[in-house]
Motif scaffolding. Structure first.
Motif, PDB file in Angstrom:
ATOM      1  N   LEU A   1     -43.915  33.796 100.912  1.00 60.40           N
ATOM      2  CA  LEU A   1     -44.907  33.159 102.112  1.00 60.40           C
ATOM      3  C   LEU A   1     -46.155  33.244 100.954  1.00 60.40           C
ATOM      4  CD1 LEU A   1     -45.915  33.183 104.923  1.00 60.40           C
ATOM      5  CD2 LEU A   1     -45.363  35.081 104.570  1.00 60.40           C
ATOM      6  N   ILE A   2     -47.133  32.197 101.482  1.00 59.96           N
ATOM      7  CA  ILE A   2     -47.868  32.009 100.732  1.00 59.96           C
ATOM      8  C   ILE A   2     -49.048  32.659 101.882  1.00 59.96           C
ATOM      9  CG2 ILE A   2     -49.975  31.228  99.467  1.00 59.96           C
ATOM     10  CD1 ILE A   2     -47.384  32.263  97.926  1.00 59.96           C
ATOM     11  N   PHE A   3     -49.701  33.720 101.916  1.00 61.25           N
ATOM     12  CA  PHE A   3     -50.658  33.560 103.695  1.00 61.25           C
ATOM     13  C   PHE A   3     -51.766  34.269 102.762  1.00 61.25           C
ATOM     14  CE2 PHE A   3     -51.663  34.919 107.748  1.00 61.25           C
ATOM     15  CZ  PHE A   3     -52.654  35.751 107.680  1.00 61.25           C
ATOM     16  N   HIS A   4     -53.237  33.252 103.098  1.00 63.70           N
ATOM     17  CA  HIS A   4     -54.537  33.603 102.714  1.00 63.70           C
ATOM     18  C   HIS A   4     -55.832  33.605 103.516  1.00 63.70           C
ATOM     19  CE1 HIS A   4     -57.879  34.232  99.579  1.00 63.70           C
ATOM     20  NE2 HIS A   4     -58.228  31.976 100.156  1.00 63.70           N
ATOM     21  N   PRO A   5     -56.659  34.915 103.927  1.00 57.51           N
ATOM     22  CA  PRO A   5     -57.000  34.751 105.433  1.00 57.51           C
ATOM     23  C   PRO A   5     -58.035  34.490 104.721  1.00 57.51           C
ATOM     24  CG  PRO A   5     -56.792  37.373 103.806  1.00 57.51           C
ATOM     25  CD  PRO A   5     -55.437  36.173 103.332  1.00 57.51           C
ATOM     26  N   HIS A   6     -59.016  34.349 103.846  1.00 55.50           N
ATOM     27  CA  HIS A   6     -59.903  33.706 103.244  1.00 55.50           C
ATOM     28  C   HIS A   6     -61.021  32.652 103.148  1.00 55.50           C
ATOM     29  CE1 HIS A   6     -60.449  38.136 103.333  1.00 55.50           C
ATOM     30  NE2 HIS A   6     -59.598  38.602 102.970  1.00 55.50           N
ATOM     31  N   GLY A   7     -59.802  31.511 103.632  1.00 55.10           N
ATOM     32  CA  GLY A   7     -60.247  29.874 103.112  1.00 55.10           C
ATOM     33  C   GLY A   7     -59.313  29.388 102.857  1.00 55.10           C
ATOM     34  N   ASP A   8     -59.385  28.262 102.173  1.00 55.45           N
ATOM     35  CA  ASP A   8     -58.307  27.593 101.509  1.00 55.45           C
ATOM     36  C   ASP A   8     -57.626  27.871 101.135  1.00 55.45           C
ATOM     37  OD1 ASP A   8     -59.994  25.506 102.484  1.00 55.45           O
ATOM     38  OD2 ASP A   8     -61.054  24.269 101.499  1.00 55.45           O
ATOM     39  N   VAL A   9     -56.574  27.050 100.486  1.00 54.52           N
ATOM     40  CA  VAL A   9     -55.270  26.851  99.583  1.00 54.52           C
ATOM     41  C   VAL A   9     -54.992  25.585  99.327  1.00 54.52           C
ATOM     42  CG1 VAL A   9     -52.660  27.668  99.221  1.00 54.52           C
ATOM     43  CG2 VAL A   9     -54.879  28.851 100.995  1.00 54.52           C
ATOM     44  N   ILE A  10     -55.297  25.831  97.450  1.00 52.69           N
ATOM     45  CA  ILE A  10     -54.771  25.230  96.946  1.00 52.69           C
ATOM     46  C   ILE A  10     -53.531  24.710  95.879  1.00 52.69           C
ATOM     47  CG2 ILE A  10     -55.469  23.395  94.964  1.00 52.69           C
ATOM     48  CD1 ILE A  10     -58.965  23.617  96.195  1.00 52.69           C
ATOM     49  N   VAL A  11     -52.615  24.223  96.642  1.00 53.25           N
ATOM     50  CA  VAL A  11     -51.547  24.066  94.868  1.00 53.25           C
ATOM     51  C   VAL A  11     -51.451  22.949  94.599  1.00 53.25           C
ATOM     52  CG1 VAL A  11     -48.722  24.266  95.269  1.00 53.25           C
ATOM     53  CG2 VAL A  11     -50.079  25.135  97.814  1.00 53.25           C
ATOM     54  N   LEU A  12     -51.685  23.187  93.425  1.00 50.47           N
ATOM     55  CA  LEU A  12     -50.965  22.024  92.537  1.00 50.47           C
ATOM     56  C   LEU A  12     -49.705  21.720  92.627  1.00 50.47           C
ATOM     57  CD1 LEU A  12     -54.220  23.155  89.431  1.00 50.47           C
ATOM     58  CD2 LEU A  12     -53.904  21.599  91.421  1.00 50.47           C
ATOM     59  N   GLY A  13     -48.445  22.444  92.336  1.00 51.80           N
ATOM     60  CA  GLY A  13     -47.635  22.050  91.818  1.00 51.80           C
ATOM     61  C   GLY A  13     -47.236  21.477  93.829  1.00 51.80           C
ATOM     62  N   SER A  14     -45.403  21.533  93.852  1.00 52.80           N
ATOM     63  CA  SER A  14     -44.842  21.121  94.918  1.00 52.80           C
ATOM     64  C   SER A  14     -44.946  22.463  95.775  1.00 52.80           C
ATOM     65  CB  SER A  14     -43.385  20.036  95.057  1.00 52.80           C
ATOM     66  OG  SER A  14     -43.424  18.911  94.015  1.00 52.80           O
TER      67      SER A  14
END
Length: 276
Positions: free
Chosen positions: A182-195
């Motif tokens: 689980l990735i939870f980011h409370p401060h903006g965008d999330v960029i995932v370079l993989g799958s």
């Protein structure tokens, strides 16, 4: 004459370990707060299933009888309370979750390695762990992240856009996200370079960009950011969500499966459209 060999005494090992939990902070009037929670859970059923939830009662400050009733009401909604935050040394019975003290707000800076503070994460955390988490607080008519700054403005990415250096509010993950994470980011965008594997989940207050195949769940605009979007190179997602409005794999039109898509809100309705 034979002698029994002495048994080797094994020591008991105690270790300290930290976990990130979501926090619910009820407020008065409680019936209004519960109605707000029901609306939010109605938009995202199963969101709290299997997740550790801490009940912060320092705002409401109920007595023990009221705490018992509240824990039961949340349990009926599928929300299992693992611990309670309550100052003042209130003694709770053994049938209630334990009282915790000294909790700290989870932030990106506090949970990521020092070299990742610029909004970059080299690796995803082990299965079941989270990158970052914030309080989840029910307001009148909405469930928002408590004590967090408003999410940054999420803009649609141009077709010919290249991967640029992220700003301070962006979390970049350079490795694939495995099942169970689980990735939870409370401060903006999330960029995932993989799958993003099936069985994993990304939750962000801003937009979510997946440059590989998205097979898990992606929830953008988690703090009420209706301008947030979900972008992915190949859509095999189990669920796409923006500001709590979601669409499961079973509900998606076959025309948007296996293709580059973006999910966004259009006049209050979630749309999933292909793009090239």
């Amino acid at each position: 004459m034979t002698f029994a060999a002495p048994l080797e005494a094994k020591s008991i090992r105690f270790r300290a370990r930290s976990f990130v939990a979501f926090t619910l902070t009820p407020e008065a009037p409680l019936d209004v707060w519960l109605e707000s929670l029901d609306r939010w859970v109605g938009n995202s059923p199963g969101y709290f299933a299997g997740r550790p939830v801490v009940l912060d009662l320092n705002v409401l400050k109920p007595d023990v009888v009221a705490i018992e009733a509240l824990v039961d009401l949340l349990g009926q909604r599928g929300i299992r309370i693992y611990a309670i935050e309550l100052d003042g040394g209130t003694e709770l019975g053994a049938h209630l979750p334990p009282v915790l003290v000294g909790a700290k707000e989870a932030t990106t800076d506090g949970l990521l390695q020092p070299s990742r503070k610029a909004g970059r994460a080299e690796d995803a955390t082990p299965a079941g762990d989270t990158k970052a988490a914030g309080d989840i607080k029910a307001e009148a008519g909405d469930l928002k992240a408590g004590d967090l700054k408003p999410a940054s403005d999420a803009r649609a990415q141009p077709k010919d856009a290249k991967i640029a250096a992220p700003d301070a509010g962006t979390l970049m993950i350079r490795s694939p996200i495995r099942s169970g994470q689980l990735i939870f980011h409370p401060h903006g965008d999330v960029i995932v370079l993989g799958s993003v594997a099936s069985g994993s989940e990304i939750v962000a207050t801003g937009s979510i960009h997946v440059y590989g195949t998205l097979r898990g769940r992606a929830s953008a605009g988690a703090q009420g950011n209706t301008a947030a979007r979900v972008f992915c190179r190949r859509n095999e997602a189990e669920l796409l969500s923006v500001d709590g409005w979601y669409c499961t794999a079973e509900e998606m039109d076959p025309s948007v499966r296996g293709k580059p898509v973006q999910a966004f809100l259009d006049n209050g309705m979630l749309r999933i459209a292909p793009f090239s």
